[in-house]
Motif scaffolding. Structure first.
Motif, PDB file in Angstrom:
ATOM      1  N   GLN A   9       0.834  -1.195   0.000  1.00  0.00           N
ATOM      2  CA  GLN A   9       0.000   0.000   0.000  1.00  0.00           C
ATOM      3  C   GLN A   9       0.869   1.245   0.000  1.00  0.00           C
ATOM      4  O   GLN A   9       0.526   2.258  -0.606  1.00  0.00           O
ATOM      5  N   SER A  10       1.989   1.177   0.701  1.00  0.00           N
ATOM      6  CA  SER A  10       2.930   2.293   0.711  1.00  0.00           C
ATOM      7  C   SER A  10       4.345   1.739   0.730  1.00  0.00           C
ATOM      8  O   SER A  10       4.588   0.616   1.181  1.00  0.00           O
ATOM      9  N   PRO A  40      -0.311  14.165  -6.708  1.00  0.00           N
ATOM     10  CA  PRO A  40      -1.471  14.723  -5.997  1.00  0.00           C
ATOM     11  C   PRO A  40      -2.191  15.782  -6.824  1.00  0.00           C
ATOM     12  O   PRO A  40      -1.565  16.679  -7.389  1.00  0.00           O
ATOM     13  N   THR A  87       1.883   8.255  -6.431  1.00  0.00           N
ATOM     14  CA  THR A  87       1.099   7.039  -6.259  1.00  0.00           C
ATOM     15  C   THR A  87       1.083   6.285  -7.578  1.00  0.00           C
ATOM     16  O   THR A  87       0.867   6.885  -8.634  1.00  0.00           O
ATOM     17  N   ARG A 105       1.582   4.141  -2.630  1.00  0.00           N
ATOM     18  CA  ARG A 105       2.161   5.477  -2.429  1.00  0.00           C
ATOM     19  C   ARG A 105       3.652   5.313  -2.205  1.00  0.00           C
ATOM     20  O   ARG A 105       4.087   4.771  -1.186  1.00  0.00           O
TER      21      ARG A 105
ATOM     22  N   LYS B  41      -6.569   9.060  -1.230  1.00  0.00           N
ATOM     23  CA  LYS B  41      -5.692   7.918  -0.982  1.00  0.00           C
ATOM     24  C   LYS B  41      -6.327   6.601  -1.399  1.00  0.00           C
ATOM     25  O   LYS B  41      -5.961   5.547  -0.866  1.00  0.00           O
ATOM     26  N   GLN B  42      -7.245   6.651  -2.327  1.00  0.00           N
ATOM     27  CA  GLN B  42      -7.867   5.421  -2.809  1.00  0.00           C
ATOM     28  C   GLN B  42      -7.721   5.306  -4.320  1.00  0.00           C
ATOM     29  O   GLN B  42      -7.238   6.214  -4.991  1.00  0.00           O
TER      30      GLN B  42
END
Lengths: 110, 119
Positions: A9-10, A40, A87, A105, B41-42
């Motif tokens: 996930q990260s 972002p 990401t 991420r 964050k998805q």
């Protein structure tokens, strides 16, 4: 049902290191596997993609490894740079259907 | 690569009003466009597939009366969030793929996204 599973996930990597992100899929009909990079507040941008007839594709510092029998594929970022911090999404596609992984991420520390 | 332009990039609206988001393919014809929603964050969640000249195909659980999609030309699709509420606040992203005969080219090009905030 999540059709494309992505891990981790990260991820935190030191500058110059190798970043590795893994994905697994269920549907054997998928025939196109792209990786997207998203900063972002921006839309995803295609990074590199592979089809199942090859096991590896390299473009600059980015490499996709593909294992058809295991239904897995991974992204390797060599010599990771702080500017790679973003990401990353893997995806799998068949005709009009494109499914995305949950995203990773990546943070590259200077 | 091809360019997909999305407008506006951000919008703030009052609860109960409607908001229209445009998605344009600037240098190719897109008979099919896709609308996604992304929470912080998805991952990207496919909302609907927009087909030029016909009705959109919505994913299960997406309210078609809430999220109106119009694909009036080969280069423009619009998403209208009707009677917006704070829970509709999200990042909306469109994508387009070139038509290649009866099927679509595999590469998808994404717009820059629209940040919707409903107050």
């Amino acid at each position: 049902q999540q059709q494309v599973k992505q891990s981790p996930q990260s991820l935190i990597v030191q500058k110059g290191g190798i970043s590795i992100i893994n994905c697994a899929y269920e549907n054997t009909a998928f025939d196109y596997f792209p990786w997207y990079q998203q900063f972002p507040g921006k839309g995803p941008a295609l990074l590199i993609a592979i089809r199942p007839d090859v096991s590896e594709k390299k473009e600059g510092r980015f490499t996709i490894s593909f294992n058809k029998s295991a239904k897995q594929f991974s992204l390797h970022i060599m010599d990771s740079q702080p500017g790679d911090s973003a990401t990353y999404f893997c995806a799998a596609s068949y005709n009009n259907d494109m499914r995305f992984g949950a995203g990773t991420r990546l943070t590259v520390k200077p | 690569g091809a360019v997909v332009s999305q407008h506006p990039s951000w919008v703030i609206c009052k609860s109960g009003t409607s908001v229209k988001i445009e998605c344009r393919s600037l240098d190719f014809q897109a008979t099919t466009m896709f609308w996604y929603r992304q929470f912080p964050k998805q991952s990207l969640m496919l909302m609907a597939t927009s087909n030029e000249g016909s009705k959109a195909t919505y994913e299960q659980g997406v309210e078609k009366d809430k999220f109106l999609i119009n694909h009036a030309s080969l280069t423009l699709s619009t998403l209208t969030v009707t009677s917006a509420h704070p829970e509709d606040s999200s990042f909306y992203i469109c994508s387009a793929r070139r038509a290649r005969g009866p099927t679509l080219d595999t590469e998808a090009f994404f717009g820059q996204g629209t940040r919707l905030t409903v107050v």
